[in-house]
Design an enzyme around this catalytic site. Sequence first.
Site, PDB file in Angstrom:
ATOM      1  N   ASP A  99      39.524 -17.889   9.742  1.00  0.00           N
ATOM      2  CA  ASP A  99      39.126 -17.703   8.182  1.00  0.00           C
ATOM      3  C   ASP A  99      38.919 -19.070   8.136  1.00  0.00           C
ATOM      4  OD1 ASP A  99      39.785 -15.100   7.570  1.00  0.00           O
ATOM      5  OD2 ASP A  99      41.172 -15.452   5.687  1.00  0.00           O
ATOM      6  N   ASP A 100      38.118 -19.211   6.767  1.00  0.00           N
ATOM      7  CA  ASP A 100      37.848 -20.611   6.459  1.00  0.00           C
ATOM      8  C   ASP A 100      36.500 -21.262   6.948  1.00  0.00           C
ATOM      9  OD1 ASP A 100      39.243 -19.809   4.365  1.00  0.00           O
ATOM     10  OD2 ASP A 100      41.060 -21.392   5.718  1.00  0.00           O
ATOM     11  N   HIS A 150      33.712 -15.389   3.017  1.00  0.00           N
ATOM     12  CA  HIS A 150      34.763 -15.314   2.285  1.00  0.00           C
ATOM     13  C   HIS A 150      34.605 -16.546   1.152  1.00  0.00           C
ATOM     14  CE1 HIS A 150      39.600 -16.601   2.674  1.00  0.00           C
ATOM     15  NE2 HIS A 150      38.978 -17.274   3.254  1.00  0.00           N
ATOM     16  N   HIS A 154      35.312 -21.673  -2.164  1.00  0.00           N
ATOM     17  CA  HIS A 154      37.123 -21.046  -2.034  1.00  0.00           C
ATOM     18  C   HIS A 154      37.815 -21.041  -2.943  1.00  0.00           C
ATOM     19  CE1 HIS A 154      40.968 -20.944   0.542  1.00  0.00           C
ATOM     20  NE2 HIS A 154      40.450 -20.321   1.939  1.00  0.00           N
ATOM     21  N   HIS A 252      43.482 -19.191  11.595  1.00  0.00           N
ATOM     22  CA  HIS A 252      42.356 -19.839  10.880  1.00  0.00           C
ATOM     23  C   HIS A 252      41.558 -20.456  12.207  1.00  0.00           C
ATOM     24  CE1 HIS A 252      44.950 -18.667   7.595  1.00  0.00           C
ATOM     25  NE2 HIS A 252      44.112 -19.057   7.087  1.00  0.00           N
TER      26      HIS A 252
END
Length: 718
Positions: A99-100, A150, A154, A252
Site C-alpha cells: 500500500d501507499d 488506493h 489517502h 507497505h
Amino acid sequence: MSRHQRRRQSILRPRRLAAPPLRFFLPVTLLVCLLAMLVLRGMATNEVFHDSRIAVSVDKTTVPPNLLTGGPIIDARGAKNDHPVSYSVPDHTVVLSFDDGPDPVWTPKILDLLAAHHIHATFFVTGSMTAHNPDLIRKIVAGGNEIGVHTFTHPDLALQSKTRLAWELGQTQLALAGVAGVHSSLFRPPYSSTADALDDWTWPVAKEIGKRGYLTAFIDSDTDDWKRPGVDEIVKTAMPKVPGKGELVLLHDAGGDRSQTVAALGQIIDKLQAQNYRFASIGEALGASDTMVPVHGYQLWAGKAFILCTQIAVHVLPWLVGLLAVVGALVFARFALMLVLATRHARRARRPDFSWGPPVTGPATVLVPAYNERECIANTLVSLAASDHPIEIIVIDDGSTDGTSEIVEEMALPNVRLVRQPNGGKSTALNNGIANASHDIVVMMDGDTVFEPSTVRELIQPFADPGVGAVAGNAKVGNRDTLIGAWQHIEYVMGFNLDRRMYDSLNIMPTIPGAIGAFRRSALVQVGGMSDDTLAEDTDITMAMLCQGWRVVYAERARAWTEAPASMQQLWSQRYRWSYGTMQAMWKHRRAVFDRGPAGRFGRVGLPLVVLFGVLAPLLAPLIDLFLLYGVFFVDAPSTLGAWAAVLLVQGGLAWYAFRLDGEKPWHLVTLPVQQVVYRQLMYLVLLQSSITAVTGGRLRWQKLRRTGEVAAPIVEV
C-alpha cells in the site's frame, strides 16, 4: 419603426457582457495557470486536499453477516450490491499486497526482490504517488504485477462525501491512464484492515465502491510494518495462522523508512515457498484476468495531459519558490535601503546648520505645458500667482481644443505669458517653453497641478550648489478622499518619496516627477533639452543629466498637489505609459553600464536598482498572492495568514514612518492591506503588457487622462 420605438427596443434588449480587454487576458491566464500548477504539484505531493482524520469504529448493524465471516475480497458490483459476496484466497496461495506507493526508494527494491523470485504482487497505489513517480508505475506493470486503487490523497473515506469519493477514484484512474494506459477495478480503502472490521460507517463506502464497479480488497494478515516493529516480527505476522490456508498479506512500500519491510520480504518469500505456497496477484489468485484494462481515446489522452501538467508543475515549483525568494529578498532589501538612506537624508536635510549655499533669490521661469486643461488651468495659475518667490510663468498651449488658451487670456494674470503651438506633444511644448524662458532656473509642472506659495522658493534652493543640475519636488495627491485616491496617496508617500530620498542619498535619482521639477538651464542645453524618444520624458531627461555628471536631488519641502487618476482605467493608462516610458529610457541609456566617465556610476548602480526595484520585483510580486491563496485554501491557513500578516506589519511600519517623515496623518493607512494586493496585480499587469509591447516593438501613443479640476488650491496638512 420610429426613433422612439428603436430606443425602447434597445433599452429592453438584454446587453451582452463585454469581453475582457485583451491586455488582461494573457496576464490573468498566466496567474491562473501558475496557481493551477501549484495545486497540481500539491496534489502530487499529497499536500493539497490532505485529510488525516480517521473514523472511530462503530456498530455493525447494517453490515451483511456473511461479509464479516467471509474472505477479504468483497464483490458488491452491479446486481450484487444488495447481496454482496466475498472471496477468499485459495489454499496454499499467498497474495502479497503493498500500500501507499510507489516510492522512489523502496518500491524498486521490492520489485527487484519479486523479479528475482519470479513472483507477482498487487500494489495499491495512491494517485498522488502515481503522478509523482510515473516511471515506477510503468515498472510495476512491466514486471507482471497488478495495480489497485488506493485513492488519490489517502483520506478515510468514511468521513468524506460521495463527491469526494468520486473525485479520489476518478483522479487516480486518470493518473493511471496517463502513466500506464490502464484502469484498475481493484480498490482498497485507506486505513482498512480485515473484512470483519467493517462497520456502519465503512460498509456504505464499500457499497458505493461496488456501485462504481470495483472489487474491494481487505486483508487477512496485517504485518504492521509501517510501525517498524522489527524484521522478525514482520515475518512472523505474515505467516498464515492456519497451515495451508491462503492469505492476503498487507505490507507497505511507501510512507517512510521501509528498510525492515524490504529485509523481511525476502524471508517471507523463502519461508512460504519452503511450505509449498505459491505467490500470486489478486487477479491471478481469483482467476480473474480483467482487474486491469487498457484505456484508449479521450481517457488515455486526458490522462497523459494530466500527468504531463503534473510533471511540469513538480519541476517548475522549485523555480517558483526561487522567484518568490527573489521577490522577498528584493522587497526587504528595498525596505532596508529606504529605511536607512531615507533616515539619513531626512536628518541631513533637517539639521539646523544644513545649507545648500547662499540663498537662491533670483527669479525663475515656471513652464506649464497644457493640452485641454480647461478644468484645471485656472487653479494652477492662481496657485502660481500666490508664489512668494519672483517667477515668470509661461503657459504653452499644445493645440488645445477645449478653450484652455481663452481661459488663460481671460485671467490676465501678471507675469503670465501664453505661447500657442500646434499639437506636438509634451516634450515639444516644454522645449518651446525653454526657448522662451528668461531665467537660468526653469521649473516644470503639469497643467493639473497646484503649488503652495513657498513651493518654487523651496524647490530652487539646491541650485546654490553648482553641481546640482535638477531638483525633484514633493508631489502629493490632492484628490485623496476616494479609495483609489487614498491608495495613490499611500503610494506617493511610501513609494515615490521614500524612493527619492534613497536615490538622492546614492546620487542616482532616476526620475524628476513631471508634476514638480526644476532644472538648471545650462544642464538642459547640455543634454539637448527634452526628448520625444520615450513616453517618459521626465525619466529620460533625468537619466541624461546623471550620465553627464550632474547631481539630481530631492527637495522635500517643495510641495505640489496633483490630481491623481480617479478610476482604475485611468490609473492603468497612466501607469502603463510610465512603465513603458521608463523601459524605453533605460534601454536608451543602457550604454551607461559600460561608461568609465560620470555615467558609469548611474549605469552600474542606478540602472540595476531601477530594474530590480521598479521592474523585476513588481513583475514577480503576484507570486506572493499566489502562494497566499495556495497556503490559505490548500495547506495551512493560520500559518500562511500569520506569515502574510508579518510582512504586512513590516510594510505598515515602513509606511507609518514614511507618513511621519512627510508630515502626513496616517489614517489613510487603514486601506494599506487592500492597496498592497491591488497594486501588486495592477503593476504586474502593467509591466507584463509593457514588456510585451517593448519586446514586440509596439508603439504606445500618448494617452490624455480626464481631469475634473477638483484640486482647487494648495492643501497643507500637518
